[in-house]
Scaffold this active site. Sequence first.
Site, PDB file in Angstrom:
ATOM      1  N   LYS A 213       0.599   3.086   4.229  1.00  0.00           N
ATOM      2  CA  LYS A 213       0.893   4.509   4.046  1.00  0.00           C
ATOM      3  C   LYS A 213       1.401   4.817   2.640  1.00  0.00           C
ATOM      4  O   LYS A 213       1.630   5.970   2.304  1.00  0.00           O
ATOM      5  CB  LYS A 213       1.944   4.956   5.061  1.00  0.00           C
ATOM      6  CG  LYS A 213       1.384   5.073   6.464  1.00  0.00           C
ATOM      7  CD  LYS A 213       2.407   5.711   7.363  1.00  0.00           C
ATOM      8  CE  LYS A 213       1.754   6.133   8.679  1.00  0.00           C
ATOM      9  NZ  LYS A 213       2.735   6.716   9.581  1.00  0.00           N
ATOM     10  N   GLU A 214       1.621   3.773   1.830  1.00  0.00           N
ATOM     11  CA  GLU A 214       2.118   4.032   0.478  1.00  0.00           C
ATOM     12  C   GLU A 214       1.023   3.768  -0.555  1.00  0.00           C
ATOM     13  O   GLU A 214       0.404   4.680  -1.060  1.00  0.00           O
ATOM     14  CB  GLU A 214       3.402   3.226   0.219  1.00  0.00           C
ATOM     15  CG  GLU A 214       4.550   3.764   1.085  1.00  0.00           C
ATOM     16  CD  GLU A 214       5.887   3.093   0.857  1.00  0.00           C
ATOM     17  OE1 GLU A 214       5.933   2.006   0.241  1.00  0.00           O
ATOM     18  OE2 GLU A 214       6.900   3.666   1.305  1.00  0.00           O
TER      19      GLU A 214
END
Length: 445
Positions: A213-214
């Site tokens: 998610k980063e």
Amino acid sequence: MGQAGLIGFMQVGIVMLVIGFTVLLLMVQFELGPLGGMSTGKKWLLSLILGSGMVAFSIKLFVIAMLVNFPEHTIRAQLAAQSVRPAVLRQPAQVARHDRPPSVRKGYVWRALPDVAPSPAWNPTTPEKVALGERLFHDKALSIDRTVSCSSCHEVRRGAGMDGRRASLGVGGQLGARNAPTVWNAAFQSVLFWDGRAASLEEQAKGPPLNPKEMGMPSLEAVARRVREGEGYREMFDAAFGAAQPITIDRIVAAIAAYERTLITPDAAYDRFVRGDESALSAAQLRGMELFQSVGCIQCHSGPNFSGASVFDPPPSPQRLFPVFAAQKYADRYSLTSDVGANVPGNKQGVWRIPSLRNVALTAPYFHNGSVDSLREAVRIMATVQRGREIGNDANGNRRIVWSKQDRTIARVGSAPLSESDVDDIVEFLKSLSSESLALRNRGS
Ligand code: HEC
Ligand code: HEC
């Protein structure tokens, strides 16, 4: 009673003793002696024996009477008199605010942030490594679609080292679960992340590139490959680590960590104050500083980085329960218990690393889930859920009078609520922890 009283008392005692001795002498000479058919020598011997017993007995009586009636002449009184320190008696009634008033026992010592962050022996901070780390920190090539760099979520050039969002935006516009803490002064923390799961900046920096998610990279080797392809990196690695050393993920994170060790802010008004500039804090900030101590915020937010989870004092426990006290209205309103941090899932109370409060006035929103926008509200929550204090202007609040029928004692339990103006003062004090150069930069952006 004084010296005269004592002498009078002794005089009476001596007169009584003489009378007693005379009576004894007469009794032995004219009653006991003739009855036992004693010679004159034996009569005198008996008088002497009985008389010395009487003298010994009256000396005992005299000592007891002394202790009871004239305590000022006893050894205990002498000791008590010695323990009154003349220095304390000589203190003037008015003391300057930086002097220790006589009634204040030596307590918490406030310290300024050092000008240099410590680095591990195997990764000394050098200018070449810092320059390389700065470039890597801002390089979007470290993310799968080349859109996200460390600085996307940790704005250090124009912001206060975070993104100002509740939860961070990663590759493909994905929303993470937690708020991005600032990287300013992270170099002084003993453990990193909200739950304290990373033990060093080097270890921490391996996390985001792989987080789907980063930055969403498939592997750390893929990250190293991207860097090897980058123009100019070879020269920078040579300068930082010596000629022709391979570009590895360990050297990449070592350089990023070296750069982060320069992201420190020892230039807050608080630091100026502690270093000796007494005009650096306002009256409200001084009141807030005292409240920060007396309300017990320093139990967790201690030391120069305002976090017990820092390198300054070996932390007894860098992670703490949050919330400590059940405060349903806050827990519900801000979903404080849905994520439990380092705790076992299912347990209502979370366990979290104690965050630094440096620059906290510049890093809203607050808490691991970024659920609170105002610093005032964050302080109210902290005082309530971590210190069990009510907020309000009712002087008594939840304080109760407790009468013990058995002991026949009365007491007031609980502490007074913090007033709204106390909360304001604490907020003012927290503002004094903001770096003056960062605050200026923020205003300019
Ligand atoms: C998509 C946004 C995002 C990106 C990109 C990102 N971070 Fe973070 N960073 C976060 C969040 C969110 C946290 C807190 C996560 C947690 O505690 O679980 C965090 C935590 C940190 C911390 C811990 C700070 C502290 O006080 O504990 C450091 C240091 C850090 N990041 C550095 C980096 C570095 C270096 C990079 C690049 C390699 C990077 N971050 C990339 C969002 C991001
Ligand atoms: C028992 C330990 C403890 C005490 C006492 C304590 N705190 Fe905290 N504080 C924490 C922890 C742990 C967190 C992180 C909470 C989380 O997970 O969001 C925190 C977070 C904060 C934050 C939010 C920081 C941020 O960047 O989001 C502020 C502001 C704060 N505390 C201020 C205070 C004040 C003011 C006091 C005194 C009234 C106080 N704290 C007392 C442990 C404590």
